[in-house]
Design a protein around this motif. Sequence first.
Motif: not given
Length: 139
Positions: A63-84
């Motif tokens: 679960y921790a591994k899956a949560a890390m993947t999800r967290r990293d995806n959210l951070k990447r999405s937030a970074d992309e939105l920062a550009g937008q």
Amino acid sequence: MKSRDTLIRLKRFQVDEKRRQVVQIETMIAEFERMASDLDREIQHEQDKAGIHDISHFAYPTYAKAAMTRRDNLKRSADELAGQLSDAQAALGEAFEELKKVELLEERDHAKERVAEGVRDQGEMDRIGLSGRSEMHVY
């Protein structure tokens, strides 16, 4: 004059729409960051519960591994939105400048009309004053 009023309304609508887009993007970024923070806490809890903090350990919580993947995806999405967000803020600034230009033109036209009206009124008052004097001197 009518077309300028329509143009002003259009420009105000565009500014409002751009402002809504900026707020929506800011809200999404904040939500993604909140979710990532929640996942960080859950990851830490799972690691503490299992007593394993080494990701490469064979018994590391799935679960921790899956949560890390999800967290990293959210951070990447937030970074992309920062550009937008930067693009949306720039578009809002441009729309606001266009609105101000049109409003200044409208204000300038109204000022010219007021001056012309004042000149007409003064001319009328002068005419009335002169005609009143010529009538007074005739006895």
